[in-house]
Design a protein around this motif. Structure first.
Motif, PDB file in Angstrom:
ATOM      1  N   LYS A  75       0.896  -1.115  -0.037  1.00  0.00           N
ATOM      2  CA  LYS A  75       0.058   0.220   0.033  1.00  0.00           C
ATOM      3  C   LYS A  75       0.873   1.443  -0.014  1.00  0.00           C
ATOM      4  CE  LYS A  75      -4.068  -1.912   2.264  1.00  0.00           C
ATOM      5  NZ  LYS A  75      -4.844  -1.928   3.610  1.00  0.00           N
ATOM      6  N   VAL A  76       1.989   1.126   0.880  1.00  0.00           N
ATOM      7  CA  VAL A  76       2.788   2.488   0.981  1.00  0.00           C
ATOM      8  C   VAL A  76       3.551   2.665  -0.314  1.00  0.00           C
ATOM      9  CG1 VAL A  76       5.051   3.467   1.955  1.00  0.00           C
ATOM     10  CG2 VAL A  76       3.017   2.290   3.516  1.00  0.00           C
ATOM     11  N   LEU A  77       4.026   1.422  -1.173  1.00  0.00           N
ATOM     12  CA  LEU A  77       4.621   1.600  -2.347  1.00  0.00           C
ATOM     13  C   LEU A  77       3.735   2.090  -3.533  1.00  0.00           C
ATOM     14  CD1 LEU A  77       6.940  -1.527  -2.388  1.00  0.00           C
ATOM     15  CD2 LEU A  77       7.572   0.879  -2.087  1.00  0.00           C
ATOM     16  N   ASN A  78       2.370   1.790  -3.353  1.00  0.00           N
ATOM     17  CA  ASN A  78       1.482   2.348  -4.333  1.00  0.00           C
ATOM     18  C   ASN A  78       1.231   3.962  -4.216  1.00  0.00           C
ATOM     19  OD1 ASN A  78       1.061  -0.016  -5.625  1.00  0.00           O
ATOM     20  ND2 ASN A  78      -0.899  -1.075  -4.057  1.00  0.00           N
ATOM     21  N   ILE A  79       1.255   3.941  -2.987  1.00  0.00           N
ATOM     22  CA  ILE A  79       0.944   5.672  -2.657  1.00  0.00           C
ATOM     23  C   ILE A  79       2.120   6.333  -3.219  1.00  0.00           C
ATOM     24  CG2 ILE A  79       1.039   7.494  -0.782  1.00  0.00           C
ATOM     25  CD1 ILE A  79      -0.669   5.338   0.938  1.00  0.00           C
ATOM     26  N   PHE A  80       3.418   6.073  -2.891  1.00  0.00           N
ATOM     27  CA  PHE A  80       4.462   6.467  -3.780  1.00  0.00           C
ATOM     28  C   PHE A  80       4.579   6.732  -5.120  1.00  0.00           C
ATOM     29  CE2 PHE A  80       6.185   6.032   0.970  1.00  0.00           C
ATOM     30  CZ  PHE A  80       6.582   7.428   0.849  1.00  0.00           C
ATOM     31  N   SER A  81       3.853   5.509  -5.841  1.00  0.00           N
ATOM     32  CA  SER A  81       4.145   5.565  -7.268  1.00  0.00           C
ATOM     33  C   SER A  81       3.114   6.470  -7.739  1.00  0.00           C
ATOM     34  CB  SER A  81       3.872   4.186  -7.722  1.00  0.00           C
ATOM     35  OG  SER A  81       2.748   3.714  -7.188  1.00  0.00           O
ATOM     36  N   GLU A  82       1.978   6.509  -6.918  1.00  0.00           N
ATOM     37  CA  GLU A  82       0.874   7.534  -7.421  1.00  0.00           C
ATOM     38  C   GLU A  82       1.626   8.885  -7.407  1.00  0.00           C
ATOM     39  OE1 GLU A  82      -2.601   6.700  -5.328  1.00  0.00           O
ATOM     40  OE2 GLU A  82      -2.873   4.730  -5.936  1.00  0.00           O
ATOM     41  N   ARG A  83       2.213   9.228  -6.298  1.00  0.00           N
ATOM     42  CA  ARG A  83       2.780  10.648  -6.136  1.00  0.00           C
ATOM     43  C   ARG A  83       3.793  10.853  -7.209  1.00  0.00           C
ATOM     44  NH1 ARG A  83       3.737  11.502   0.329  1.00  0.00           N
ATOM     45  NH2 ARG A  83       1.651  11.461   1.064  1.00  0.00           N
ATOM     46  N   GLU A  84       4.482   9.797  -7.432  1.00  0.00           N
ATOM     47  CA  GLU A  84       5.578  10.048  -8.684  1.00  0.00           C
ATOM     48  C   GLU A  84       4.809  10.315 -10.001  1.00  0.00           C
ATOM     49  OE1 GLU A  84       9.290   7.805 -10.336  1.00  0.00           O
ATOM     50  OE2 GLU A  84       7.984   6.585  -9.018  1.00  0.00           O
ATOM     51  N   ASN A  85       3.816   9.691 -10.062  1.00  0.00           N
ATOM     52  CA  ASN A  85       3.135   9.768 -11.568  1.00  0.00           C
ATOM     53  C   ASN A  85       2.473  11.070 -11.419  1.00  0.00           C
ATOM     54  OD1 ASN A  85       3.717   7.358 -12.282  1.00  0.00           O
ATOM     55  ND2 ASN A  85       1.760   6.341 -11.599  1.00  0.00           N
ATOM     56  N   LYS A  86       1.835  11.737 -10.332  1.00  0.00           N
ATOM     57  CA  LYS A  86       1.601  13.039 -10.413  1.00  0.00           C
ATOM     58  C   LYS A  86       2.473  14.244 -10.653  1.00  0.00           C
ATOM     59  CE  LYS A  86      -2.738  12.139  -7.332  1.00  0.00           C
ATOM     60  NZ  LYS A  86      -3.263  12.323  -5.982  1.00  0.00           N
ATOM     61  N   SER A  87       3.540  13.919  -9.777  1.00  0.00           N
ATOM     62  CA  SER A  87       4.662  14.946 -10.136  1.00  0.00           C
ATOM     63  C   SER A  87       5.290  15.022 -11.371  1.00  0.00           C
ATOM     64  CB  SER A  87       5.861  14.460  -8.999  1.00  0.00           C
ATOM     65  OG  SER A  87       5.437  14.561  -7.721  1.00  0.00           O
ATOM     66  N   ASN A  88       5.436  13.910 -11.999  1.00  0.00           N
ATOM     67  CA  ASN A  88       5.884  13.566 -13.374  1.00  0.00           C
ATOM     68  C   ASN A  88       4.721  14.315 -14.339  1.00  0.00           C
ATOM     69  OD1 ASN A  88       8.214  12.705 -12.989  1.00  0.00           O
ATOM     70  ND2 ASN A  88       7.138  10.397 -13.215  1.00  0.00           N
TER      71      ASN A  88
END
Length: 102
Positions: A75-88
């Motif tokens: 779950k934590v890794l998914n949250i960070f990947s979502e944040r990375e996608n939003k930042s990009n």
């Protein structure tokens, strides 16, 4: 008649040396001593609490002890990947043109 004036004593001998701090200095020394004693006591107490031996429970499956819940990690890794996608997405999107006439 003779007038007697007070005589000034010219006695320059040093008197006995005695450490006589004023009242506030005594309070400061006493407070410092009390705090040192309390910090020593609590430091020893916390050391005893931390130094207790930690015994892990033994399990019968493969001799391994489960310490990390893999669902929470995913779950934590998914949250960070979502944040990375939003930042990009924000970095790659063109900046809106501001109308200078406003």
């Amino acid at each position: 008649m003779k007038i007697n004036f007070f005589k000034k004593e010219n006695n320059f001998k040093k008197k006995e040396f005695a450490f006589k701090p004023n009242l506030y200095w005594k309070f400061t020394l006493l407070g410092t001593l009390i705090m040192v004693i309390l910090f020593s006591f609590f430091g020893y107490y916390f050391f005893r609490q931390i130094n207790k031996e930690f015994v892990l429970p033994t399990t019968s499956d493969n001799g391994q002890i489960p310490t990390i819940n893999t669902d929470r990690v995913e779950k934590v890794l998914n949250i960070f990947s979502e944040r990375e996608n939003k930042s990009n997405q924000i970095l790659n999107s063109p900046a809106p043109v501001v109308d200078p006439s406003l």
